[in-house]
Scaffold this motif. Structure first.
Motif, short mmCIF file in Angstrom:
data_model
loop_
_atom_site.label_atom_id
_atom_site.label_comp_id
_atom_site.label_asym_id
_atom_site.label_seq_id
_atom_site.Cartn_x
_atom_site.Cartn_y
_atom_site.Cartn_z
N GLU A 1 16.76 -7.63 14.77
CA GLU A 1 15.82 -7.58 13.64
C GLU A 1 16.46 -8.11 12.37
N ALA A 2 17.72 -7.69 12.13
CA ALA A 2 18.41 -8.15 10.93
C ALA A 2 18.61 -9.66 10.99
N ALA A 3 18.99 -10.16 12.16
CA ALA A 3 19.21 -11.60 12.32
C ALA A 3 17.92 -12.37 12.04
N VAL B 1 25.99 -0.97 15.63
CA VAL B 1 24.55 -0.98 15.38
C VAL B 1 23.88 -1.41 16.70
N PRO B 2 22.82 -0.72 17.13
CA PRO B 2 22.16 -1.08 18.39
C PRO B 2 21.65 -2.52 18.38
N ALA B 3 21.70 -3.14 19.56
CA ALA B 3 21.37 -4.56 19.68
C ALA B 3 19.99 -4.91 19.14
N PHE C 1 23.35 -8.12 2.36
CA PHE C 1 23.08 -7.17 3.44
C PHE C 1 21.81 -6.37 3.20
N THR C 2 21.61 -5.96 1.96
CA THR C 2 20.40 -5.20 1.66
C THR C 2 19.19 -6.02 2.07
N MET C 3 19.30 -7.32 1.78
CA MET C 3 18.20 -8.21 2.11
C MET C 3 18.07 -8.38 3.63
N ALA C 4 19.20 -8.62 4.28
CA ALA C 4 19.17 -8.84 5.73
C ALA C 4 18.64 -7.61 6.46
N PHE C 5 18.83 -6.44 5.87
CA PHE C 5 18.34 -5.22 6.49
C PHE C 5 16.91 -4.91 6.05
#
Ligand SMILES: Cc1cc2nc3c(=O)[nH]c(=O)nc-3n(C[C@H](O)[C@H](O)[C@H](O)COP(=O)(O)OP(=O)(O)OC[C@H]3O[C@@H](n4cnc5c(N)ncnc54)[C@H](O)[C@@H]3O)c2cc1C
Ligand code: HEM
Lengths: 128, 326
Positions: free
Chosen positions: A113-115, A106-108, A58-62
């Motif tokens: 961005e994370a995706a 979390v806003p779309a 998750f840290t990476m995806a964010f």
């Protein structure tokens, strides 16, 4: 002023930093180990260690602070590739990532961005 | 600048450097991966002072209490003595002061240690007999009687240590005890939290210690114990647990057997399955699991899927030492 702040803050900061990662990781891991399509990759022998690794995910995806390179991602997932890891599994993980972030309201735009960040390592994860 | 003592080595940690940086710069081998406090690969333990709070973020409360920290996010505030994994094992002499039968396969022994040991209810020790044969056993009493410790030893057919305890060890004999170990223990924080405890066989030992400790500390949340065995013969302390239930309205006891006839008041099925179907929502619960490794592993995942946070799940699987380790 506030506009400038939001444009310079990283996705990780805007999503809520470590607290957001902690909230996301358990929700996500519950989905992953309940999903028959991919749970065979997640050995159930050491749940705590697996959850800690998903924190790194998750840290990476964010887009948060991390030291992983493309090669690290290849190495970390190489043994799953030999077990048959392919695009369908990657898509399933992307699905759970999106669903988890939605559940946390979390806003779309931040979810996209994370995706996109996760999507950017697809070839490395799949060893292509 | 602070000094780090790591085994035989003493190295200097520059201001602004982490413990991990310092050790790696000195060519010491420390497992590590993400270097940002997430993956927990570089988990270490401080043997003298309390590590900086920021280096313990995200660790289980029991690990924090035992002074574990993450080397990659630890900026020392003073000199630290640190180790990878548990400390070297020290043994203390003790004497067996009573031996009592709990059921056909389980015996309760009480030992008195020469020096009172500092332990948390639910931890285990290694017991060592004169020829060096060593096995782990969980402490079955609360912290009220710290110079005395009780254990429930289940006899395994062909088991070297357990057979010896059952057949030969007598009152007055000496035995050695290691420092208390393990992370499956009760802390009196968050007393309103509900507790779920599941044990099979002699897995009741640490759970009984935890329950007594929690009740003595005034734990206010609900406390649910499920004790299981294949057959009625494998259960014990049924009357004692019912008595405890009578005296403490927040304590609930369910004996379970998976085979044979079940008398009234005993649930039919495996303890973990009975527990998970009775308590389907475990969000914010604290869970303790002890006994058969397979039960522990299944129950861990099940408790997590039922909503318990992994940080609140504490477990000791009673792995049987392999014959080749002796
Ligand atoms: C953290 C922890 C806490 C524990 N707490 C408790 C507790 O509170 N109470 C308790 O009763 N136990 C507890 N245990 C288990 C305990 O440590 C011992 O493993 C157990 O008592 C068996 O030891 P043993 O020497 O009698 O058996 P071992 O001699 O180690 O043998 C174990 C089994 O393997 C079989 N075996 C041995 N050699 C062979 C061979 N060559 N081929 C085939 N089979 C073989 C034996 O028949 C026996 O069934 C705990 C274990 C752990 C890890
Ligand atoms: C979506 C992109 C992905 C990213 C960004 C990602 C990232 C990561 C990271 C950072 C780790 C920790 C590595 C370490 O420090 O050892 C990890 C481990 C892991 N990943 Fe991924 N991953 C992705 C996709 C997947 C997929 C599709 C699967 C399988 C379905 C998967 C399965 C695993 C498993 C099982 C581990 C744990 C490895 C272990 O226990 O050692 N990952 N991942």
């Amino acid at each position: 002023m506030s506009e400038e702040k939001s444009s310079t803050a990283t996705l990780y900061e805007r999503i809520g930093g470590e607290a957001a990662v902690n909230a996301a990781v358990e929700l996500f891991y519950r989905k992953v180990i309940s999903d028959y399509r991919i749970n065979r990759f997640f050995s159930n022998s050491n749940m705590d260690a697996q959850i800690a690794k998903q924190k790194a995910f998750f840290t990476m995806a964010f887009g948060g602070p991390n030291n992983y390179t493309g090669t690290d991602m290849r190495n970390a997932h190489a043994r799953f590739v030999t077990m048959g890891l392919d695009d369908s599994h990657f898509d399933a993980v992307m699905e759970h990532l999106g669903a988890t972030l939605q559940e946390l309201n979390v806003p779309a735009n931040l979810i996209s961005e994370a995706a996109a960040i996760a999507e950017s390592v697809r070839n490395d994860v799949l060893g292509k | 600048m602070n000094k780090l003592t790591f085994g035989e080595q003493i190295v200097t940690c520059k201001t602004g450097d982490t413990v991990l940086d310092t050790l790696l710069n000195n060519n010491l081998t420390i497992p590590n991966s993400c270097r940002q406090g997430a993956c927990q690969s570089c988990l270490m333990r401080c043997l003298n002072t309390k590590p900086p709070a920021a280096s313990q973020i995200g660790l289980k409360d029991v690990l924090q209490e035992q002074k574990y920290f993450l080397a990659c996010i630890c900026y020392p505030e003073q000199d630290m003595t640190i180790s990878l994994g548990p400390q070297a094992n020290l043994f203390t002499p003790a004497t067996v002061i009573s031996k009592e039968i709990l059921n056909p396969e389980t015996i309760l022994i009480t030992i008195a240690c020469e020096q009172p040991l500092d332990y948390y209810a639910g931890q285990f020790v290694n017991l060592r007999r004169a020829d060096g044969l060593t096995r782990s056993y969980s402490i079955a009493n609360s912290r009220k009687h710290a110079e005395k410790m009780t254990f429930h030893v289940r006899r395994l057919a062909g088991g070297q240590f357990s057979q010896w305890v059952h057949q030969e060890l007598s009152v007055g004999d000496s035995i050695e005890v290691s420092d208390p170990q393990g992370l499956c223990f009760y802390l009196p924080n968050r007393q309103e939290q509900n507790l779920l405890l599941i044990g099979t066989g002699s897995g009741l030992a640490p759970l009984a210690g935890i329950i007594h400790e929690a009740l003595e500390q005034g734990h206010s949340g609900e406390i649910h114990l499920f004790h299981g065995s294949r057959e009625m013969d494998g259960l014990y302390w049924i009357d004692e647990m019912h008595e405890l239930q009578k005296n403490h309205p927040n304590f609930h006891y369910t004996p379970c057997v998976s085979r044979g006839d079940t008398p009234e008041g005993v649930a039919r099925g495996r303890a973990n399955e009975v527990a998970m179907s009775t308590l389907a929502k475990l969000k914010d619960w604290r869970v303790y699991l002890c006994g058969h490794p397979e039960m522990v592993n299944q129950a861990k995942i099940h408790a997590f899927l039922n909503g318990a946070s992994s940080k609140d799940i504490h477990a000791d699987a009673f792995h049987v030492a392999s014959a080749s380790l002796d």
